[in-house]
Design a protein around this motif. Structure first.
Motif: not given
Length: 172
Positions: A18-25, A29-40
């Protein structure tokens, strides 16, 4: 569908955040660890969902699966307290869409709720009752974990949701 074809489809899963999720370090890190390509994308409910590709067509899961993440029991207390109307509305939208909801609460568990080991004045009894009521009312499954486990849970929730959709077509 042959198992190899199902594996190819499962390899196309994309996480939608979701675009309302604040992008922080920590978020990155969490997105990278999920292991799937990601789009907002702006989601109607939940923090995460997904999509997959089959026969060149993209199938969105945004109206059938949502994952909501909270970083602590304190945050979920706020959602069930002062933020209850907004939180209830979000889960109502999900229920109206027929979506399966998953709620991940990091750094929490039922033992901490019962012992009221969090900073909120929200009682353990009220918090437990709210969780159980939401689970019953909104097709919600609770997951308590550490922040390090969250990406694994999100990965598996998406993977198994898509896999279960495809299983009825598998030829053995």
């Amino acid at each position: 569908m042959k198992p190899a074809e199902m594996d190819r489809i499962l390899d196309t899963i994309t996480l939608i955040a979701d675009t309302r999720e604040h992008v922080t370090a920590e978020y990155e890190k969490r997105i990278a660890a999920i292991g799937y390509p990601c789009r907002r994308e702006a989601l109607n409910f939940g923090d995460y969902s997904g999509e997959y590709t089959r026969d060149g067509k993209v199938y969105s899961l945004t109206s059938e699966l949502a994952i909501e993440r909270k970083m602590s029991l304190d945050e979920i207390c706020g959602n069930f307290g002062k933020g209850r109307r907004r939180f209830n509305n979000e889960f109502t939208r999900a229920a109206e869409a027929g979506a399966k909801m998953h709620l991940i609460v990091e750094n929490g568990n039922y033992e901490k709720i019962i012992a009221e080991k969090y900073r909120s004045k929200f009682s353990g009894n009220s918090l437990m009752s709210s969780i159980i009521a939401f689970c019953d009312r909104y097709n919600l499954t609770m997951h308590f974990c550490t922040p390090e486990t969250t990406p694994i849970i999100i990965n598996k929730l998406l993977y198994h949701h898509v896999r279960n959709k495809l299983m009825s077509e598998v030829e053995v």
